[in-house]
Write a protein that holds these residues in place. Structure first.
Motif, PDB file in Angstrom:
ATOM      1  N   HIS A  16       0.853  -1.192   0.000  1.00 19.54           N
ATOM      2  CA  HIS A  16       0.000   0.000   0.000  1.00 19.54           C
ATOM      3  C   HIS A  16       0.889   1.241   0.000  1.00 19.54           C
ATOM      4  O   HIS A  16       1.096   1.873   1.040  1.00 19.54           O
ATOM      5  N   LEU A  17       1.398   1.588  -1.169  1.00 20.72           N
ATOM      6  CA  LEU A  17       2.275   2.746  -1.318  1.00 20.72           C
ATOM      7  C   LEU A  17       1.682   3.727  -2.321  1.00 20.72           C
ATOM      8  O   LEU A  17       1.054   3.327  -3.303  1.00 20.72           O
ATOM      9  N   HIS A  18       1.910   5.018  -2.074  1.00 17.22           N
ATOM     10  CA  HIS A  18       1.417   6.065  -2.965  1.00 17.22           C
ATOM     11  C   HIS A  18       2.580   6.875  -3.510  1.00 17.22           C
ATOM     12  O   HIS A  18       3.601   7.049  -2.849  1.00 17.22           O
ATOM     13  N   THR A  19       2.399   7.388  -4.711  1.00 18.24           N
ATOM     14  CA  THR A  19       3.386   8.263  -5.335  1.00 18.24           C
ATOM     15  C   THR A  19       2.810   9.674  -5.423  1.00 18.24           C
ATOM     16  O   THR A  19       1.686   9.926  -4.985  1.00 18.24           O
ATOM     17  N   ASN A  20       3.561  10.556  -6.055  1.00 19.44           N
ATOM     18  CA  ASN A  20       3.079  11.929  -6.231  1.00 19.44           C
ATOM     19  C   ASN A  20       1.927  12.021  -7.226  1.00 19.44           C
ATOM     20  O   ASN A  20       1.337  13.075  -7.383  1.00 19.44           O
ATOM     21  N   ASP A  60      -1.667  10.770  -3.303  1.00 20.56           N
ATOM     22  CA  ASP A  60      -1.399  11.601  -2.122  1.00 20.56           C
ATOM     23  C   ASP A  60      -0.031  11.344  -1.517  1.00 20.56           C
ATOM     24  O   ASP A  60       0.231  11.713  -0.379  1.00 20.56           O
ATOM     25  N   GLY A  61       0.881  10.766  -2.296  1.00 20.62           N
ATOM     26  CA  GLY A  61       2.273  10.617  -1.865  1.00 20.62           C
ATOM     27  C   GLY A  61       3.077  11.836  -2.269  1.00 20.62           C
ATOM     28  O   GLY A  61       2.585  12.720  -2.974  1.00 20.62           O
ATOM     29  N   THR A  62       4.320  11.875  -1.855  1.00 22.52           N
ATOM     30  CA  THR A  62       5.167  13.029  -2.156  1.00 22.52           C
ATOM     31  C   THR A  62       6.296  12.716  -3.133  1.00 22.52           C
ATOM     32  O   THR A  62       6.876  13.629  -3.704  1.00 22.52           O
ATOM     33  N   ASP A  63       6.611  11.438  -3.326  1.00 19.60           N
ATOM     34  CA  ASP A  63       7.743  11.053  -4.163  1.00 19.60           C
ATOM     35  C   ASP A  63       7.302  10.514  -5.511  1.00 19.60           C
ATOM     36  O   ASP A  63       6.234   9.904  -5.641  1.00 19.60           O
ATOM     37  N   LYS A  64       8.165  10.707  -6.507  1.00 19.48           N
ATOM     38  CA  LYS A  64       7.933  10.146  -7.828  1.00 19.48           C
ATOM     39  C   LYS A  64       8.020   8.622  -7.735  1.00 19.48           C
ATOM     40  O   LYS A  64       8.658   8.072  -6.830  1.00 19.48           O
TER      41      LYS A  64
END
Length: 86
Positions: free
Chosen positions: A10-14, A17-21
Motif C-alpha cells: 500500500h504505497l502512494h506516489t506523487n 497523495d504521496g510526495t515522491d515520484k
C-alpha cells in the motif's frame, strides 16, 4: 534454508497523495530491504510504468495495484485492488 522476504502492498506516489515520484518510491523500498511492493495510487495507474522500470532495474517485484474510491451507504470508502489486470 528459506529466506525472509518483506513487502509493502500500500504505497502512494506523487500521482496520488504521496510526495515522491514512482522511481523514488521504488528506490526507497529497495533501501528499506523490501522484496516486493505495490503502488496503489488513488484512482490512477499513471505511476506504474515508471515504477515498473525502476523495479525491474533494482530487482524488486512490483505488484500492479490501485486504491479505488467508492461509496458505501453515503460514506466514502477506499478499496485496495492488488494484482489488477493493467
Amino acid at each position: 534454508m528459506p529466506t525472509s522476504k518483506t513487502a509493502d502492498l500500500h504505497l502512494h506516489t506523487n500521482y496520488s497523495d504521496g510526495t515522491d515520484k514512482p522511481r523514488r518510491v521504488v528506490e526507497l523500498a529497495k533501501a528499506a530491504g523490501l522484496s516486493a511492493i505495490a503502488i496503489t495510487d488513488h484512482d490512477i495507474l499513471a505511476g506504474y510504468p515508471e515504477a515498473k522500470e525502476a523495479a525491474d532495474e533494482l530487482g524488486i517485484e512490483l505488484i500492479p495495484g490501485l486504491e479505488m474510491s467508492a461509496s458505501q451507504q453515503g460514506q466514502e470508502v477506499h478499496v485496495l485492488g492488488l494484482f489488477i489486470d493493467l
